[in-house]
Design a protein around this motif. Sequence first.
Motif, PDB file in Angstrom:
ATOM      1  N   ALA A 104       0.843  -1.201   0.000  1.00 45.32           N
ATOM      2  CA  ALA A 104       0.000   0.000   0.000  1.00 45.32           C
ATOM      3  C   ALA A 104       0.874   1.246   0.000  1.00 45.32           C
ATOM      4  O   ALA A 104       1.906   1.283   0.674  1.00 45.32           O
ATOM      5  CB  ALA A 104      -0.907   0.004   1.228  1.00 45.32           C
ATOM      6  N   HIS A 105       0.443   2.266  -0.730  1.00 49.30           N
ATOM      7  CA  HIS A 105       1.248   3.493  -0.811  1.00 49.30           C
ATOM      8  C   HIS A 105       1.074   4.364   0.429  1.00 49.30           C
ATOM      9  O   HIS A 105       2.005   5.048   0.839  1.00 49.30           O
ATOM     10  CB  HIS A 105       0.851   4.279  -2.062  1.00 49.30           C
ATOM     11  N   GLU A 106      -0.111   4.331   0.984  1.00 48.44           N
ATOM     12  CA  GLU A 106      -0.422   5.264   2.073  1.00 48.44           C
ATOM     13  C   GLU A 106      -0.670   4.503   3.386  1.00 48.44           C
ATOM     14  O   GLU A 106      -0.713   3.284   3.411  1.00 48.44           O
ATOM     15  CB  GLU A 106      -1.621   6.130   1.673  1.00 48.44           C
ATOM     16  N   PRO A 107      -0.833   5.251   4.494  1.00 52.39           N
ATOM     17  CA  PRO A 107      -0.985   4.575   5.789  1.00 52.39           C
ATOM     18  C   PRO A 107      -2.213   3.666   5.848  1.00 52.39           C
ATOM     19  O   PRO A 107      -3.187   3.846   5.118  1.00 52.39           O
ATOM     20  CB  PRO A 107      -1.165   5.742   6.773  1.00 52.39           C
TER      21      PRO A 107
ATOM     22  N   PHE B 180       4.729   1.147   0.792  1.00 55.53           N
ATOM     23  CA  PHE B 180       5.723   1.361  -0.265  1.00 55.53           C
ATOM     24  C   PHE B 180       5.534   2.784  -0.783  1.00 55.53           C
ATOM     25  O   PHE B 180       4.942   3.014  -1.836  1.00 55.53           O
ATOM     26  CB  PHE B 180       5.515   0.316  -1.362  1.00 55.53           C
ATOM     27  N   HIS B 181       5.975   3.711   0.016  1.00 57.81           N
ATOM     28  CA  HIS B 181       5.790   5.126  -0.273  1.00 57.81           C
ATOM     29  C   HIS B 181       7.124   5.796  -0.603  1.00 57.81           C
ATOM     30  O   HIS B 181       7.382   6.182  -1.734  1.00 57.81           O
ATOM     31  CB  HIS B 181       5.134   5.805   0.943  1.00 57.81           C
ATOM     32  N   ASP B 182       7.986   5.876   0.408  1.00 55.80           N
ATOM     33  CA  ASP B 182       9.272   6.565   0.231  1.00 55.80           C
ATOM     34  C   ASP B 182      10.112   5.881  -0.850  1.00 55.80           C
ATOM     35  O   ASP B 182      10.772   6.561  -1.650  1.00 55.80           O
ATOM     36  CB  ASP B 182      10.054   6.572   1.549  1.00 55.80           C
TER      37      ASP B 182
ATOM     38  N   TRP C 194       9.134   4.000  -3.475  1.00 57.93           N
ATOM     39  CA  TRP C 194       8.615   4.147  -4.846  1.00 57.93           C
ATOM     40  C   TRP C 194       8.851   5.556  -5.360  1.00 57.93           C
ATOM     41  O   TRP C 194       9.165   5.767  -6.530  1.00 57.93           O
ATOM     42  CB  TRP C 194       7.145   3.769  -4.862  1.00 57.93           C
ATOM     43  N   HIS C 195       8.732   6.553  -4.461  1.00 61.37           N
ATOM     44  CA  HIS C 195       9.029   7.928  -4.864  1.00 61.37           C
ATOM     45  C   HIS C 195      10.525   8.125  -5.101  1.00 61.37           C
ATOM     46  O   HIS C 195      10.923   9.066  -5.788  1.00 61.37           O
ATOM     47  CB  HIS C 195       8.553   8.921  -3.797  1.00 61.37           C
ATOM     48  N   SER C 196      11.351   7.255  -4.503  1.00 57.70           N
ATOM     49  CA  SER C 196      12.805   7.392  -4.640  1.00 57.70           C
ATOM     50  C   SER C 196      13.351   6.634  -5.842  1.00 57.70           C
ATOM     51  O   SER C 196      14.510   6.812  -6.212  1.00 57.70           O
ATOM     52  CB  SER C 196      13.509   6.885  -3.376  1.00 57.70           C
TER      53      SER C 196
ATOM     54  N   GLY D  44       8.197   6.310  -9.382  1.00 56.14           N
ATOM     55  CA  GLY D  44       7.169   5.391  -9.870  1.00 56.14           C
ATOM     56  C   GLY D  44       5.770   5.981  -9.871  1.00 56.14           C
ATOM     57  O   GLY D  44       4.955   5.686 -10.756  1.00 56.14           O
ATOM     58  N   ILE D  45       5.488   6.814  -8.894  1.00 56.30           N
ATOM     59  CA  ILE D  45       4.155   7.429  -8.809  1.00 56.30           C
ATOM     60  C   ILE D  45       3.995   8.511  -9.888  1.00 56.30           C
ATOM     61  O   ILE D  45       2.968   8.577 -10.573  1.00 56.30           O
ATOM     62  CB  ILE D  45       3.936   8.030  -7.401  1.00 56.30           C
ATOM     63  N   LEU D  46       5.029   9.338 -10.035  1.00 53.74           N
ATOM     64  CA  LEU D  46       4.977  10.390 -11.061  1.00 53.74           C
ATOM     65  C   LEU D  46       4.830   9.769 -12.447  1.00 53.74           C
ATOM     66  O   LEU D  46       3.993  10.211 -13.249  1.00 53.74           O
ATOM     67  CB  LEU D  46       6.251  11.251 -10.994  1.00 53.74           C
TER      68      LEU D  46
ATOM     69  N   SER E 265      -4.921  10.546  -7.786  1.00 52.53           N
ATOM     70  CA  SER E 265      -3.723  11.081  -8.443  1.00 52.53           C
ATOM     71  C   SER E 265      -2.535  10.127  -8.347  1.00 52.53           C
ATOM     72  O   SER E 265      -1.624  10.186  -9.170  1.00 52.53           O
ATOM     73  CB  SER E 265      -3.337  12.438  -7.850  1.00 52.53           C
ATOM     74  N   GLU E 266      -2.529   9.262  -7.339  1.00 46.13           N
ATOM     75  CA  GLU E 266      -1.390   8.358  -7.168  1.00 46.13           C
ATOM     76  C   GLU E 266      -1.714   6.900  -7.527  1.00 46.13           C
ATOM     77  O   GLU E 266      -0.821   6.066  -7.631  1.00 46.13           O
ATOM     78  CB  GLU E 266      -0.863   8.442  -5.722  1.00 46.13           C
ATOM     79  N   GLU E 267      -2.993   6.634  -7.724  1.00 42.66           N
ATOM     80  CA  GLU E 267      -3.409   5.256  -8.046  1.00 42.66           C
ATOM     81  C   GLU E 267      -2.704   4.715  -9.299  1.00 42.66           C
ATOM     82  O   GLU E 267      -2.253   3.558  -9.297  1.00 42.66           O
ATOM     83  CB  GLU E 267      -4.940   5.224  -8.243  1.00 42.66           C
TER      84      GLU E 267
HETATM   85 ZN   LIG Z   1       2.859   9.413  -2.815  1.00 41.42          ZN
END
Ligand SMILES: [Zn+2]
Length: 302
Positions: A103-106, A141-143, A145-147, A152-154, A269-271
Amino acid sequence: MSSRRDFLTNTLAVLAGSSFLTSGARGATLVKGQPVPAGAEMTIRQAIDRIVADIPGAPFAETVDTVKSGNPEQPLKGIVTTMFATDEVITGTIRQGANFIIAHEPTFYNHADETDWLVGDKVYDYKKALLESHGIVVWRFHDYWHSFRPDGILMGVLTAMGWDKYYNAGAPEIVTVPEITLGEIVAMAKKAMGIDKMKMIGDLSAKCQRIVVLPGASGGRRQISVLRKYQPDLLICGELNEWETSEYVRDARYQGQKVSLLVLGHAVSEEPGMEALVPWLNARLPGVPVKHIASGDAFSWV
Ligand SMILES: [Zn+2]
């Protein structure tokens, strides 16, 4: 990476050529950049280690990307990617026969997933019991995937909009696209991301070329800093505080700037970026069933 992975890699090196490394051997190889062999049984922990091995600078000492529920030492049966591990997504995961939610978010309604303040709360207790009774592991999987580069989200949202070809590694926040009206962008975004309604500041007839794309909730200071840096025609964001970026845009427009604003909604927006994780995982964990379950937007529009 942990000494555990070194141990595994060394152990596998010692075992190389022995019958232990035939298909189905426990303990998948975790060599950076190499996919885990198809059919290899692995634990959820090993899958996490394999994923993190491809993130630059990982593992991070400080990160919210931790296991939120369940025992990751169990064998991996299948993966579900999502934005939010909602009760509905957890139920869908159980139906799939999967046991690992990325999951991307909490999961528990705050950034660090602290749960001490929720003990005894009915909504929290239900979700905790649902996860535990089915042995579901949730990992954020937030920090990471953004790194990943590109983020990956963008890239998920740029690809959904057909703008991935305009990605510029030197200025990843902004794309320059052939001239298009704000109204056309709204229609594209609704179709590409299944959005019902979105918030806007600007005129639908405004012509846009230089577009800043900041999915998720990057915060007012970051959003405004990027506006200052690039002076774009349009900022597309996931979520904002209504007393920050939108007020800055309102004043900027009053002063004659042409900047427009679209607020897509955080989850939608992040899905696309979490859906794009499926083929990324397939390449690294062949043979493991991976499915995206969209948690979708919690809101409806009245
Ligand atoms: Zn995000």
